[in-house]
Write an enzyme that holds these catalytic residues in place. Sequence first.
Site, PDB file in Angstrom:
ATOM      1  N   LYS A  46      -5.135   5.418  -7.648  1.00 35.94           N
ATOM      2  CA  LYS A  46      -4.864   6.850  -7.890  1.00 35.94           C
ATOM      3  C   LYS A  46      -4.762   7.132  -9.389  1.00 35.94           C
ATOM      4  O   LYS A  46      -5.276   8.148  -9.879  1.00 35.94           O
ATOM      5  CB  LYS A  46      -3.571   7.259  -7.194  1.00 35.94           C
ATOM      6  N   LEU A 100       0.886  -1.168   0.000  1.00 36.01           N
ATOM      7  CA  LEU A 100       0.000   0.000   0.000  1.00 36.01           C
ATOM      8  C   LEU A 100       0.921   1.215   0.000  1.00 36.01           C
ATOM      9  O   LEU A 100       2.006   1.168   0.613  1.00 36.01           O
ATOM     10  CB  LEU A 100      -0.875   0.007   1.260  1.00 36.01           C
ATOM     11  N   ASP A 101       0.491   2.276  -0.653  1.00 44.53           N
ATOM     12  CA  ASP A 101       1.316   3.494  -0.675  1.00 44.53           C
ATOM     13  C   ASP A 101       1.508   4.014   0.749  1.00 44.53           C
ATOM     14  O   ASP A 101       0.710   3.721   1.644  1.00 44.53           O
ATOM     15  CB  ASP A 101       0.627   4.592  -1.506  1.00 44.53           C
ATOM     16  N   LYS A 102       2.527   4.852   0.905  1.00 46.58           N
ATOM     17  CA  LYS A 102       2.830   5.394   2.235  1.00 46.58           C
ATOM     18  C   LYS A 102       1.611   6.097   2.837  1.00 46.58           C
ATOM     19  O   LYS A 102       1.349   6.009   4.042  1.00 46.58           O
ATOM     20  CB  LYS A 102       4.018   6.354   2.122  1.00 46.58           C
TER      21      LYS A 102
END
Length: 235
Positions: free
Chosen positions: A191, A103-105
């Site tokens: 995104k 998962l992205d930061k």
Amino acid sequence: MKLRLDKFLADMGLGTRSEVKKAIRKGLAQVNAQTIREPEYKVDTEADQVLFGGQPAAYREFEYYMLNKPAGVISATEDTKERCVVDLIESRMRKDLFPVGRLDKDTEGLLLITNDGDLAHRLLSPKKHVDKVYFARIRGRVTEEDVECFRQGVDIGEKKRTLPSELRILEAGEISEIELTIREGKFHQVKRMFQAAGKEVLYLKRLRMGPLVLDESLKPGEYRTLNTQEMDILC
Ligand code: URA
């Protein structure tokens, strides 16, 4: 499973291999009530009773944790600068834990942390098309055209369009709220899909991965071991 005594103890996080070797030679380890001073002694992980420093040490080949990943932590096992998701699992015994997927930061939500490589492969293999469900807050009004576009597949600048995905509008407005189910795990996929629709993801949280559903009682940063029901459906 038969395992060297020093590996058994080191795998259980009771010291480095050389630390536990020294401790074994000093007489700190017992197997079935006998002091064993040979680090290479073979332990039967299912049948033998192991004590280390007088405390029982049970062997666990695999560990499985559900983490509600908080924002600000990276999906990695170690990093020189950033805090990693594995560091949040304070009760871990094994040193070989890793996050299943990334998962992205700034993304929150469901992350499985384990050392079971076969399970990770089953959940991440692109051929398996495992469902991932996300909740997101979006800048801009998400429309029925977006729903149709996502259903048909979106051009996010790769060779192929994304696979059909299900977009559910929970609230449409200047800031919209949606739930999106995708069956791939391309880099920054959610995104990029909204970017292709001219919109921006403001907040992203994973709710589900395959049959595993985020336990909403876990606050961001909290974790628990998988329960037997979850283990049954995954393994
Ligand atoms: N898609 C994204 O864009 N980010 C994530 O962290 C997960 C899916």
